[in-house]
Design a protein around this motif. Structure first.
Motif, mmCIF file in Angstrom:
data_model
loop_
_atom_site.group_PDB
_atom_site.id
_atom_site.type_symbol
_atom_site.label_atom_id
_atom_site.label_comp_id
_atom_site.label_asym_id
_atom_site.label_seq_id
_atom_site.Cartn_x
_atom_site.Cartn_y
_atom_site.Cartn_z
ATOM 1 N N MET A 113 162.143 99.075 3.531
ATOM 2 C CA MET A 113 163.346 98.255 4.815
ATOM 3 C C MET A 113 164.496 98.030 4.536
ATOM 4 S SD MET A 113 161.536 94.953 6.639
ATOM 5 C CE MET A 113 160.152 94.965 5.257
ATOM 6 N N ILE A 114 165.151 98.671 5.992
ATOM 7 C CA ILE A 114 166.904 98.016 4.769
ATOM 8 C C ILE A 114 166.958 96.906 6.431
ATOM 9 C CG2 ILE A 114 167.629 100.371 5.574
ATOM 10 C CD1 ILE A 114 168.385 99.014 8.352
ATOM 11 N N LEU A 115 169.006 95.907 6.207
ATOM 12 C CA LEU A 115 169.171 95.489 6.706
ATOM 13 C C LEU A 115 170.472 95.505 7.412
ATOM 14 C CD1 LEU A 115 168.834 91.830 7.451
ATOM 15 C CD2 LEU A 115 170.557 91.771 5.936
ATOM 16 N N GLU A 116 169.834 95.347 9.029
ATOM 17 C CA GLU A 116 171.381 95.887 9.679
ATOM 18 C C GLU A 116 171.981 94.333 9.408
ATOM 19 O OE1 GLU A 116 172.507 95.958 14.598
ATOM 20 O OE2 GLU A 116 170.459 96.236 13.677
ATOM 21 N N HIS A 117 173.953 94.840 9.579
ATOM 22 C CA HIS A 117 173.972 93.183 9.949
ATOM 23 C C HIS A 117 175.575 93.415 10.526
ATOM 24 C CE1 HIS A 117 177.961 90.804 8.343
ATOM 25 N NE2 HIS A 117 177.247 90.329 7.621
ATOM 26 N N ALA A 118 175.395 93.162 11.647
ATOM 27 C CA ALA A 118 176.705 92.989 12.698
ATOM 28 C C ALA A 118 177.353 91.934 13.359
ATOM 29 C CB ALA A 118 176.298 93.273 14.231
ATOM 30 N N ASP A 119 178.345 91.950 12.967
ATOM 31 C CA ASP A 119 179.085 90.900 12.679
ATOM 32 C C ASP A 119 180.258 91.036 14.073
ATOM 33 O OD1 ASP A 119 181.944 89.298 13.232
ATOM 34 O OD2 ASP A 119 182.225 90.158 11.109
ATOM 35 N N ARG B 64 165.945 92.809 10.139
ATOM 36 C CA ARG B 64 165.392 94.337 9.682
ATOM 37 C C ARG B 64 164.777 95.113 10.389
ATOM 38 N NH1 ARG B 64 161.973 91.285 5.317
ATOM 39 N NH2 ARG B 64 160.948 90.345 7.446
ATOM 40 N N TRP B 65 164.767 96.639 10.011
ATOM 41 C CA TRP B 65 163.852 97.334 10.745
ATOM 42 C C TRP B 65 163.215 98.585 9.696
ATOM 43 C CZ3 TRP B 65 164.565 99.199 15.836
ATOM 44 C CH2 TRP B 65 166.251 98.388 16.665
ATOM 45 N N ARG B 66 162.411 98.876 9.192
ATOM 46 C CA ARG B 66 162.105 100.229 8.615
ATOM 47 C C ARG B 66 162.058 100.927 8.204
ATOM 48 N NH1 ARG B 66 157.141 100.790 12.218
ATOM 49 N NH2 ARG B 66 156.843 99.112 13.057
ATOM 50 N N PRO C 49 181.534 95.252 18.156
ATOM 51 C CA PRO C 49 180.901 94.792 16.505
ATOM 52 C C PRO C 49 180.735 95.300 15.626
ATOM 53 C CG PRO C 49 179.181 94.703 18.374
ATOM 54 C CD PRO C 49 180.677 95.288 18.800
ATOM 55 N N VAL C 50 181.105 94.530 14.475
ATOM 56 C CA VAL C 50 181.639 95.642 13.025
ATOM 57 C C VAL C 50 179.976 95.203 12.673
ATOM 58 C CG1 VAL C 50 182.165 95.413 10.791
ATOM 59 C CG2 VAL C 50 183.647 94.678 12.054
ATOM 60 N N VAL C 51 179.057 96.975 12.578
ATOM 61 C CA VAL C 51 176.990 96.874 11.725
ATOM 62 C C VAL C 51 177.739 97.784 10.825
ATOM 63 C CG1 VAL C 51 175.295 97.940 12.727
ATOM 64 C CG2 VAL C 51 176.575 96.905 14.513
ATOM 65 N N GLU C 52 177.304 97.549 9.508
ATOM 66 C CA GLU C 52 176.626 97.916 9.203
ATOM 67 C C GLU C 52 175.188 98.141 8.368
ATOM 68 O OE1 GLU C 52 179.110 96.480 6.039
ATOM 69 O OE2 GLU C 52 180.901 97.492 6.352
ATOM 70 N N HIS C 53 174.738 98.616 7.273
ATOM 71 C CA HIS C 53 173.176 98.815 6.905
ATOM 72 C C HIS C 53 173.142 98.193 5.152
ATOM 73 C CE1 HIS C 53 173.419 100.893 11.223
ATOM 74 N NE2 HIS C 53 172.468 100.531 10.946
#
Length: 100
Positions: A1-7, A56-58, A88-92
């Motif tokens: 599982m991962i977390l995408e974080h978009a600012d 959260r994505w698989r 947006p600034v997007v990181e995983h």
């Protein structure tokens, strides 16, 4: 599982409309995407035009390939994109530890 974080930073004075749009976009588009687990949206207190969207994505590919390469991504951006003051600034991220 991962977390995408978009600012996300939106244009001033658009908070109420963006609150509705992002909730609608998550409910009608993102939540139906392959690998979607859940999402949260937080609004800045000191900076009310700033939002943190976490999803959260698989798998990483569920976001970067399946969702971003789909028509759903264009639909999502049509709903929320007009509010963006800048991209947006997007990181995983992967989980290291958590507490109950």
């Amino acid at each position: 599982m991962i977390l995408e974080h978009a600012d996300i930073t939106i244009s001033p004075g658009q908070q109420a409309a963006f609150d509705e749009a992002i909730a609608r976009g998550i409910a009608t588009v993102i939540s139906k995407s392959e690998g979607f687990v859940d999402a949260k949206v937080h609004k800045g207190i000191e900076s009310p035009e700033r939002y943190l969207l976490t999803i959260r994505w698989r798998t990483l590919e569920n976001h970067t390939v399946d969702f971003r390469g789909s028509a759903a991504f264009q639909e999502w951006r049509a709903i929320v994109g007009p509010f963006f003051a800048r991209p947006p600034v997007v990181e995983h991220f992967t989980l290291v530890t958590e507490t109950a």
